[in-house]
Design a protein around this motif. Structure first.
Motif, PDB file in Angstrom:
ATOM      1  N   VAL A 294      -7.799  -4.918  37.553  1.00  0.00           N
ATOM      2  CA  VAL A 294      -9.205  -4.880  37.946  1.00  0.00           C
ATOM      3  C   VAL A 294      -9.824  -6.281  37.851  1.00  0.00           C
ATOM      4  O   VAL A 294     -10.676  -6.648  38.652  1.00  0.00           O
TER       5      VAL A 294
ATOM      6  N   HIS B  13      -4.045  -2.956  33.121  1.00  0.00           N
ATOM      7  CA  HIS B  13      -5.453  -3.077  32.779  1.00  0.00           C
ATOM      8  C   HIS B  13      -6.054  -4.414  33.201  1.00  0.00           C
ATOM      9  O   HIS B  13      -7.262  -4.607  33.112  1.00  0.00           O
TER      10      HIS B  13
ATOM     11  N   ILE C  60      -7.021   7.211  33.718  1.00  0.00           N
ATOM     12  CA  ILE C  60      -7.684   6.184  34.533  1.00  0.00           C
ATOM     13  C   ILE C  60      -8.217   5.019  33.705  1.00  0.00           C
ATOM     14  O   ILE C  60      -8.845   4.113  34.240  1.00  0.00           O
ATOM     15  N   MET C  61      -7.962   5.028  32.396  1.00  0.00           N
ATOM     16  CA  MET C  61      -8.490   3.926  31.579  1.00  0.00           C
ATOM     17  C   MET C  61      -8.049   2.547  32.072  1.00  0.00           C
ATOM     18  O   MET C  61      -8.853   1.622  32.078  1.00  0.00           O
ATOM     19  N   PRO C  62      -6.780   2.375  32.512  1.00  0.00           N
ATOM     20  CA  PRO C  62      -6.408   1.043  33.021  1.00  0.00           C
ATOM     21  C   PRO C  62      -7.269   0.618  34.207  1.00  0.00           C
ATOM     22  O   PRO C  62      -7.544  -0.568  34.372  1.00  0.00           O
ATOM     23  N   LEU C  63      -7.726   1.563  35.015  1.00  0.00           N
ATOM     24  CA  LEU C  63      -8.575   1.210  36.164  1.00  0.00           C
ATOM     25  C   LEU C  63      -9.892   0.605  35.704  1.00  0.00           C
ATOM     26  O   LEU C  63     -10.542  -0.133  36.438  1.00  0.00           O
ATOM     27  N   MET C  64     -10.288   0.963  34.488  1.00  0.00           N
ATOM     28  CA  MET C  64     -11.534   0.415  33.936  1.00  0.00           C
ATOM     29  C   MET C  64     -11.256  -0.920  33.240  1.00  0.00           C
ATOM     30  O   MET C  64     -12.142  -1.506  32.634  1.00  0.00           O
ATOM     31  N   GLY C  65      -9.997  -1.343  33.273  1.00  0.00           N
ATOM     32  CA  GLY C  65      -9.646  -2.579  32.591  1.00  0.00           C
ATOM     33  C   GLY C  65      -9.403  -2.396  31.112  1.00  0.00           C
ATOM     34  O   GLY C  65      -9.424  -3.362  30.351  1.00  0.00           O
ATOM     35  N   VAL C  66      -9.172  -1.152  30.690  1.00  0.00           N
ATOM     36  CA  VAL C  66      -8.960  -0.902  29.273  1.00  0.00           C
ATOM     37  C   VAL C  66      -7.468  -0.904  28.965  1.00  0.00           C
ATOM     38  O   VAL C  66      -6.694  -0.199  29.623  1.00  0.00           O
TER      39      VAL C  66
END
Lengths: 338, 234, 295
Positions: free
Chosen positions: B74, B71, C185-191
């Motif tokens: 990005v 996480h 895909i949450m990690p792609l959002m930085g979560v």
């Protein structure tokens, strides 16, 4: 080792138990364990295919209450009452099962719908308290003294022991029969992939319904036997969410993919509860004047911890886990967990 | 800027990438092309931390990507536009864009970035309150790219942006990519649509069965007889 | 039949409807926490009502035994259930994130027994009453509405509103809505999904605490009180579409009206039976929940 010899030896030991000086109290425990084992086995017949029902408390209660109500109010002997209760339970299973399977209610949705069924039956029993005694419980009327074949009642534990033993053995035989049947392959295929199974001609709803009805009918029979033996039933001892969960958990502890798993689960959970009850007692243990601990809750507490541990560390149950160690993981069941 | 060296990766026992090395320089657009099942999506996933690597190294401006929790990648300036867009279908376009700005270090610049995306894709401004799942495929791709741009990335990695779209829309998508390049952004893109993608990138790598078979400039590859035979049916 | 229509147009029926509405507020709050946790973590906490039970005990003991004002006691109750929510996630669910959903369900079922057992050991089986009474609002000669129930409704509606604003306006709220739509895909959002799970479990726990405060005003607390609220809470969530908070909210009112109307014409138990039967029937018509979006 030859399996038949082992089975014969175990059979001989079980049959001779009352003659080798087993006391009345241990015999009582064994009878209770056998009856519950039969119910658990009935649950696992469908549970092993991913059909996790939290509604079996309802079938158990239907078995017990219908039999007892028919006997007390209409004077109908359990010889007829039990089959009626079982049939009724089968009908309820179809009423719930058919739409569930038809509309593809699976997994935890299925669990929660069946949980509602447990509650419906429990609430109906409480709501009709004028007839059923509500949450205070219900007792079948005693028919004469000693043995009554008509009422399937007896003071004689030894006799009941043999009945329970036979019932339990029949349960194992049914489990094995399902295990060897074509239905098993169909149900495992359905569990893996419902669409693909339907595409190759498996009648999904039909197969699921068959096993569900069988399971419900067995559980109702266990409920009736419990009632005939204990001569007392209440919504909380044979029905409701509590019993439904108890059924599922015992099987999870014992092992779901083996014929003897549910029995092992019954032995462990019921013995544990009994040992804790006697060992710790139900008295209050007071540390100070104000702070008293109620020991009656300890079995429940330990039971809960045990279940969580089992699901995290030994999801195939004791029998499944031991067999895995012994002969490698591949053979004790499908890769998918219930 | 982004350097992969000897990367091995896969799923469980199955290895999909074997000693893959490639690099993308700042300001460049690079494509990885290859047939279905060559490991292209795996490559994208391992870069953005969605799956762990078995071995090798990935660095972004000399900082190890593989040692960074998924996480936080990005936050290093790598934004990933996933295959099939993967929008939050039951959220509005603007909420989707906001998710692209989730990391606390980006939130201050939310309004500014939103304005940037709306300038780049005016269509998104029109659709801001619409549920993302109800838009056309091309608009969804715009939204997915916009979402990735919200974090003001240094490099945009795109996984099959033309997959599952009608031919007319595919054309639009490649125009979008050119527009993004016009903003000076570094781009790494995997595609099956070889002919089209080679027109918008500077260089390309050919990935086959999990290994890099060939690399070259877009013009070289477009003219290569092998490539024409293998991918363009000529 | 005449009797039936008389009953239908009676002033008491109006009172029943209003009481149903008031009960619905509390049920809505109950289902909210469970739905939130389900939507984010994808696990049904079967032991949710038992967490509420422990919250009720906390409030009871702090107020009755320690003499702490009921508002502060309620705050402490919320703190306790928040911690419990965190513990449930960190100690149990965390290890079962990749397990089959049904195993997660069963594990929290094990916690149900554990929490019941603990409450029995620590507090005994007596019924305990907070003993706080706010009196009744006299609407007319025939209609009395309990202030406690009104307060509960208002607080429940208020917290639903606060949660709604949180979910629709904040980054975290957006992430909570997003994760139920696409987990991967949450990690792609930085979560950081693990952190989001913990946070949600804490919020779920806090909502249980709030529900505990409202229930403690209306009902006696005992170790098995969870069994009277638990099943109904799951059913509301399933009826509204698991994870669908708006659906759960509406389903809560359908349930509460069915229960009170059933209770008006017969016994309260028949009200429950009616509600459960309607629930089962709904599942056959709309297996994904009454308010599921067509996908």
């Amino acid at each position: 080792m030859n399996n038949n010899i082992v089975i014969a030896a175990i059979g001989a030991i079980l049959l001779s138990l009352p003659f080798v000086g087993v006391d009345s109290y241990p015999l009582h425990l064994i009878i209770v364990i056998l009856i519950w084992s039969f119910a658990y086995t009935g649950w696992s017949i469908m549970g092993r295919f991913g059909l996790v029902s939290l509604g079996h408390g309802a079938f158990m209660a239907i078995g017990g209450y219908v039999t007892a109500l028919l006997w007390n109010n209409v004077g109908l002997t359990p010889w007829i009452g039990i089959p009626i209760a079982m049939a009724l339970s089968g009908v309820v299973a179809v009423i719930i099962g058919y739409p569930c399977f038809r509309f593809r209610i699976v997994g935890h949705y299925f669990a929660l719908v069946t949980l509602a069924l447990s509650e419906v039956v429990r609430q109906v029993i409480i709501a009709t308290r004028d007839t059923t005694g509500g949450s205070l419980g219900y007792t079948p009327e005693r028919h004469g003294e000693g043995w009554s074949i008509l009422a399937i009642q007896s003071d004689d534990r030894v006799a009941f022991y043999y009945i329970a033993l036979a019932v339990w053995a029949v349960g194992i035989v049914i489990w094995k029969a399902v295990d060897r049947s074509m239905a098993r392959y169909a149900l495992e295929a359905i569990w893996e992939d419902e669409d693909a199974s339907a595409a190759v001609g498996v009648r999904v709803t039909h197969e699921k319904l068959k096993v569900t009805v069988l399971s419900a009918v067995m559980t109702a029979f266990a409920g009736a036997m419990y009632c005939q033996y204990q001569m007392f039933i209440s919504p909380d001892t044979i029905g409701g969410v509590g019993i439904s969960l108890q059924i599922v958990f015992a099987v999870v502890v014992g092992g779901i993919y083996n014929a003897l798993g549910p029995t092992v689960g019954a032995v462990i959970t019921l013995l544990l509860a009994e040992v804790l009850r006697i060992g710790i007692g139900t008295e209050n243990i007071c540390i100070t004047d104000k702070i008293c601990l109620n020991a009656a809750g300890v079995p429940l507490l330990i039971y809960g911890v045990m279940l969580v541990m089992f699901i995290i560390f030994l999801p195939k149950g004791i029998v499944g886990g031991v067999l895995d160690r012994w002969r490698g993981p591949a053979q004790t069941g499908p890769s998918k967990q219930p | 800027m982004l350097t992969l060296s000897q990367v091995n990766a896969g799923y469980g026992d199955f290895q999909a990438l074997f000693d893959v090395s490639l690099d993308v320089r700042s300001g460049e657009a690079v494509a990885v092309i290859g047939p279905n099942g060559a490991g292209k999506s795996t490559l994208m996933r391992v870069i953005s931390g969605m799956i762990p690597a078995f071995g090798g190294s990935i660095t972004m401006q000399d900082v190890s990507v593989l040692d960074t929790p998924a996480h936080q990648i990005v936050g290093m300036g790598i934004a990933h536009v996933p295959e099939n867009r993967r929008l939050f279908a039951r959220m509005t376009v603007e909420d989707n864009l906001r998710m692209g700005c989730f990391s606390p270090q980006f939130r201050d610049r939310y309004t500014e970035r939103l304005e940037f995306v709306y300038q780049l894709f005016p269509r998104m401004r029109e659709r801001r309150d619409q549920m993302a799942g109800t838009m056309s495929g091309g608009e969804q791709q715009m939204c997915a790219i916009g979402r990735a741009l919200m974090s003001d990335p240094k490099i945009l990695i795109m996984d099959e942006p033309s997959a599952g779209l009608a031919p007319v829309i595919v054309q639009q998508v490649f125009e979008l990519i050119e527009r993004i390049r016009g903003e000076g952004l570094t781009v790494l893109i995997v595609e099956q649509n070889v002919k089209q993608v080679l027109k918008v990138v500077d260089r390309a790598y050919i990935l086959e069965a999990g290994t890099i078979r060939m690399e070259g400039t877009a013009t070289e590859l477009l003219e290569s007889a092998d490539i024409q035979k293998a991918f363009m049916g000529m | 039949m005449a009797e039936f229509t008389d009953a239908l147009f009676s002033i008491f029926f109006v009172e029943t409807l209003i009481n149903g509405l008031l009960l619905g507020g509390v049920l809505a709050l109950l289902s909210l926490g469970l739905n939130l946790v389900f939507g984010v973590v994808d696990v049904v906490w079967i032991c949710y009502a038992e967490i509420i039970m422990l919250g009720m005990y906390t409030i009871y003991f702090l107020h009755v035994d320690a003499g702490i004002p009921v508002i502060i006691a309620a705050g402490c109750g919320i703190a306790v259930t928040t911690i419990l929510g965190l513990l449930v996630h960190r100690i149990v669910i965390h290890y079962l994130l990749d397990a089959a959903p049904i195993n997660q369900l069963l594990a929290t079922g094990g916690l149900l027994f554990f929490l019941q057992g603990s409450a029995m050991v620590a507090f005994g089986i007596e019924f305990r009453n907070l003993g706080v009474s706010l009196g009744s609002l006299i609407v007319s000669e025939d209609i009395y509405l309990s202030w406690t129930r009104i307060l509960c409704f208002v607080l429940a509606a208020g917290s639903v509103g606060v949660l709604y604003v949180f979910l629709s306006r904040s980054y975290l709220g957006a992430a909570i809505r997003a994760i139920s739509q696409d987990r991967e895909i949450m990690p792609l959002m930085g979560v950081d999904t693990k952190k989001l799970y913990l946070l949600t479990s804490a919020i779920g726990g806090a909502l249980a605490g709030l529900a505990a405060a409202l229930l403690a005003l209306q009902y006696d607390v005992h170790p098995f009180i969870g069994l009277s609220f638990g099943p109904i809470t799951f059913m509301i969530c399933v009826m509204g579409g698991l994870g669908n908070m708006v659906g759960g909210f509406l389903a809560a009112f359908i349930f509460s009206e069915l229960i009170t109307i059933g209770g008006y014409f017969a016994d309260l138990e028949w009200g429950y039976v009616l509600a459960f039967v309607v629930f089962i029937a709904t599942m056959f018509v709309r297996p994904e929940g009454l308010f599921a979006r067509k996908s």
